[in-house]
Design a protein around this motif. Structure first.
Motif, PDB file in Angstrom:
ATOM      1  N   SER A 172       0.394 -11.616  31.631  1.00 34.30           N
ATOM      2  CA  SER A 172      -0.738 -12.419  31.155  1.00 34.30           C
ATOM      3  C   SER A 172      -1.562 -11.591  30.171  1.00 34.30           C
ATOM      4  O   SER A 172      -1.341 -10.392  30.008  1.00 34.30           O
ATOM      5  CB  SER A 172      -1.610 -12.839  32.338  1.00 34.30           C
ATOM      6  OG  SER A 172      -2.305 -11.705  32.823  1.00 34.30           O
ATOM      7  N   LEU A 173      -2.519 -12.258  29.552  1.00 31.75           N
ATOM      8  CA  LEU A 173      -3.469 -11.569  28.683  1.00 31.75           C
ATOM      9  C   LEU A 173      -4.164 -10.437  29.444  1.00 31.75           C
ATOM     10  O   LEU A 173      -4.366  -9.340  28.923  1.00 31.75           O
ATOM     11  CB  LEU A 173      -4.496 -12.609  28.210  1.00 31.75           C
ATOM     12  CG  LEU A 173      -5.494 -12.222  27.143  1.00 31.75           C
ATOM     13  CD1 LEU A 173      -4.801 -12.051  25.803  1.00 31.75           C
ATOM     14  CD2 LEU A 173      -6.570 -13.301  27.010  1.00 31.75           C
ATOM     15  N   TYR A 174      -4.527 -10.719  30.679  1.00 34.45           N
ATOM     16  CA  TYR A 174      -5.225  -9.728  31.509  1.00 34.45           C
ATOM     17  C   TYR A 174      -4.301  -8.561  31.837  1.00 34.45           C
ATOM     18  O   TYR A 174      -4.714  -7.397  31.754  1.00 34.45           O
ATOM     19  CB  TYR A 174      -5.704 -10.414  32.790  1.00 34.45           C
ATOM     20  CG  TYR A 174      -6.720  -9.629  33.603  1.00 34.45           C
ATOM     21  CD1 TYR A 174      -7.851  -9.080  33.011  1.00 34.45           C
ATOM     22  CD2 TYR A 174      -6.559  -9.469  34.983  1.00 34.45           C
ATOM     23  CE1 TYR A 174      -8.794  -8.388  33.761  1.00 34.45           C
ATOM     24  CE2 TYR A 174      -7.506  -8.779  35.739  1.00 34.45           C
ATOM     25  CZ  TYR A 174      -8.609  -8.243  35.120  1.00 34.45           C
ATOM     26  OH  TYR A 174      -9.554  -7.571  35.868  1.00 34.45           O
ATOM     27  N   ASP A 175      -3.050  -8.859  32.183  1.00 30.71           N
ATOM     28  CA  ASP A 175      -2.073  -7.783  32.446  1.00 30.71           C
ATOM     29  C   ASP A 175      -1.972  -6.864  31.229  1.00 30.71           C
ATOM     30  O   ASP A 175      -1.923  -5.641  31.365  1.00 30.71           O
ATOM     31  CB  ASP A 175      -0.684  -8.370  32.740  1.00 30.71           C
ATOM     32  CG  ASP A 175      -0.633  -9.185  34.033  1.00 30.71           C
ATOM     33  OD1 ASP A 175      -1.334  -8.811  34.999  1.00 30.71           O
ATOM     34  OD2 ASP A 175       0.095 -10.192  34.060  1.00 30.71           O
ATOM     35  N   GLU A 176      -1.954  -7.467  30.033  1.00 32.17           N
ATOM     36  CA  GLU A 176      -1.855  -6.659  28.805  1.00 32.17           C
ATOM     37  C   GLU A 176      -3.125  -5.845  28.571  1.00 32.17           C
ATOM     38  O   GLU A 176      -3.064  -4.732  28.066  1.00 32.17           O
ATOM     39  CB  GLU A 176      -1.568  -7.538  27.587  1.00 32.17           C
ATOM     40  CG  GLU A 176      -0.158  -8.092  27.521  1.00 32.17           C
ATOM     41  CD  GLU A 176       0.935  -7.025  27.402  1.00 32.17           C
ATOM     42  OE1 GLU A 176       0.632  -5.830  27.238  1.00 32.17           O
ATOM     43  OE2 GLU A 176       2.110  -7.414  27.486  1.00 32.17           O
ATOM     44  N   PHE A 177      -4.247  -6.414  28.909  1.00 26.78           N
ATOM     45  CA  PHE A 177      -5.505  -5.679  28.748  1.00 26.78           C
ATOM     46  C   PHE A 177      -5.531  -4.465  29.682  1.00 26.78           C
ATOM     47  O   PHE A 177      -5.904  -3.357  29.271  1.00 26.78           O
ATOM     48  CB  PHE A 177      -6.689  -6.614  29.023  1.00 26.78           C
ATOM     49  CG  PHE A 177      -8.043  -5.959  28.875  1.00 26.78           C
ATOM     50  CD1 PHE A 177      -8.349  -5.186  27.763  1.00 26.78           C
ATOM     51  CD2 PHE A 177      -9.024  -6.134  29.856  1.00 26.78           C
ATOM     52  CE1 PHE A 177      -9.599  -4.581  27.619  1.00 26.78           C
ATOM     53  CE2 PHE A 177     -10.279  -5.539  29.715  1.00 26.78           C
ATOM     54  CZ  PHE A 177     -10.566  -4.758  28.605  1.00 26.78           C
ATOM     55  N   LEU A 178      -5.080  -4.660  30.924  1.00 21.57           N
ATOM     56  CA  LEU A 178      -5.075  -3.535  31.873  1.00 21.57           C
ATOM     57  C   LEU A 178      -4.090  -2.450  31.420  1.00 21.57           C
ATOM     58  O   LEU A 178      -4.378  -1.251  31.549  1.00 21.57           O
ATOM     59  CB  LEU A 178      -4.759  -4.041  33.288  1.00 21.57           C
ATOM     60  CG  LEU A 178      -5.798  -5.024  33.869  1.00 21.57           C
ATOM     61  CD1 LEU A 178      -5.362  -5.533  35.239  1.00 21.57           C
ATOM     62  CD2 LEU A 178      -7.196  -4.394  33.953  1.00 21.57           C
ATOM     63  N   ALA A 179      -2.961  -2.881  30.842  1.00 14.94           N
ATOM     64  CA  ALA A 179      -1.992  -1.904  30.319  1.00 14.94           C
ATOM     65  C   ALA A 179      -2.605  -1.130  29.139  1.00 14.94           C
ATOM     66  O   ALA A 179      -2.413   0.083  29.011  1.00 14.94           O
ATOM     67  CB  ALA A 179      -0.712  -2.608  29.880  1.00 14.94           C
ATOM     68  N   TYR A 180      -3.340  -1.842  28.311  1.00 15.12           N
ATOM     69  CA  TYR A 180      -4.041  -1.189  27.189  1.00 15.12           C
ATOM     70  C   TYR A 180      -5.026  -0.140  27.714  1.00 15.12           C
ATOM     71  O   TYR A 180      -5.087   0.990  27.210  1.00 15.12           O
ATOM     72  CB  TYR A 180      -4.759  -2.258  26.349  1.00 15.12           C
ATOM     73  CG  TYR A 180      -5.894  -1.735  25.498  1.00 15.12           C
ATOM     74  CD1 TYR A 180      -5.653  -1.111  24.274  1.00 15.12           C
ATOM     75  CD2 TYR A 180      -7.220  -1.862  25.926  1.00 15.12           C
ATOM     76  CE1 TYR A 180      -6.701  -0.625  23.502  1.00 15.12           C
ATOM     77  CE2 TYR A 180      -8.282  -1.377  25.159  1.00 15.12           C
ATOM     78  CZ  TYR A 180      -8.016  -0.753  23.957  1.00 15.12           C
ATOM     79  OH  TYR A 180      -9.050  -0.263  23.204  1.00 15.12           O
TER      80      TYR A 180
END
Ligand code: HEM
Length: 298
Positions: A172-180
């Motif tokens: 998800s967008l959130y998963d990508e933000f946490l990875a960032y």
């Protein structure tokens, strides 16, 4: 022409000679937008025809068009975050937020539909319901509200079901933000960075700690802070849409069951408890209030 003459002639505007009138070879507006198809896609079902059914159809169709754009922007925002391009991603989210505002405002048009008017054609919808909107479900999935059970609703349409299944299995967008954030050096817990993406996200204390670090020194972590707040804006707006839907439904059908088979308003109300970004809300109660001089906290 004197300015007097110009002001006498306010009821017609002369067409200028440069205005295009020959579309035998040139592209026209209607052709570019495929308007004949778009404008012939409204098929009221009530017999005899009911005046208000067109409103109902167009309200849904315009919502679906905006949802299409929203999904397009969200997919792009997600790619950009994956590439550490947070500034362009914020630009995408700014557009998403305005689409959400428009979608939420739009409820006031449908709210002019009275219960008596809706009752005249409601039975012609049979089991059709916005619950079966795959674009709405796609937006929920990409924002992080995963629910594998939702796929069963789309058995009748394998293409759509597959598209939704793909989104379910992607980050998800959130998963990508946490990875960032992890790439930026924040101590994001490993179980958040590698997990079964189709499962609903569960709140992690370690992620709350990351956000506490960011919110306690916003100057130092500005990029992360700005993105975090943009996500909260998107969730806020999403909930406003849900709330307006619920209140509009309530004034039109009261406590009737939904055409999609749910309990109706009580079912919709439960969605107001959902959150896409749990730690972004959890962190809010962990931010230390600055002490006013001479004020002692009890
Ligand atoms: C007279 C107007 C409307 C009524 C009475 C109504 C009613 C309902 C009800 C009762 C549900 C729960 C599922 C069910 O049992 O059917 C529902 C779900 C839903 N409706 Fe509507 N609705 C209306 C208009 C709209 C419009 C214009 C949209 C725009 C696309 C929409 C989108 C949705 C969505 C996305 C859901 C799923 C919500 C969720 O899963 O939490 N509805 N609606």
């Amino acid at each position: 022409m004197s300015s007097d003459q110009a002001s006498d002639n306010r009821s017609t505007r002369e067409l200028e000679s440069g205005i295009e009138r020959d579309f035998s070879k040139n592209l026209s507006y209607g052709e570019y937008l495929d308007l004949e198809r778009v404008l012939s896609a409204q098929h009221p079902r009530a017999v005899p025809p009911r005046h208000d059914e067109l409103l109902f159809i167009i309200q849904h169709q315009t919502s679906e068009l905006w949802l299409k754009l929203m999904l397009h922007e969200l997919r792009s925002a997600r790619e950009l975050i994956r590439a550490d391009e947070t500034k362009p991603a914020l630009k995408r989210l700014a557009r998403v937020k305005h689409i959400q505002v428009t979608l939420t405002e739009q409820w006031s048009v449908l709210a002019t539909l009275t219960p008596s008017e809706y009752a005249e054609f409601r039975s012609f919808l049979a089991t059709g319901s916005g619950f079966q909107s795959w674009q709405y479900r796609s937006v929920e999935f990409i924002l992080g509200n995963k629910n594998p059970d939702m796929l069963s609703v789309f058995k009748h349409n394998p293409t759509v079901q597959q598209e939704l299944a793909d989104l379910l299995h992607e980050r998800s967008l959130y998963d990508e933000f946490l990875a960032y954030l992890a790439r930026e050096g924040f101590a994001v817990p490993a179980e958040v960075l590698e997990r079964d993406w189709q499962q609903p996200y569960t709140s992690q204390e370690g992620v709350v700690d990351v956000f506490r670090t960011i919110y306690n020194d916003t100057h130092r972590y500005w990029a992360a802070y700005e993105m975090a707040e943009a996500l909260v804006d998107v969730e806020d707006n999403f909930q406003f849409w849900r709330f307006r839907h619920l209140k509009t439904v309530e004034r039109i059908i009261g406590s009737k069951r939904g055409t999609g088979g749910s309990s109706g308003v009580p079912f919709l109300r439960k969605a107001l408890e959902l959150t896409f970004f749990p730690e972004l809300y959890a962190v809010r109660s962990r931010i230390q209030d600055v002490e006013a001089p001479g004020y002692h906290h009890h």
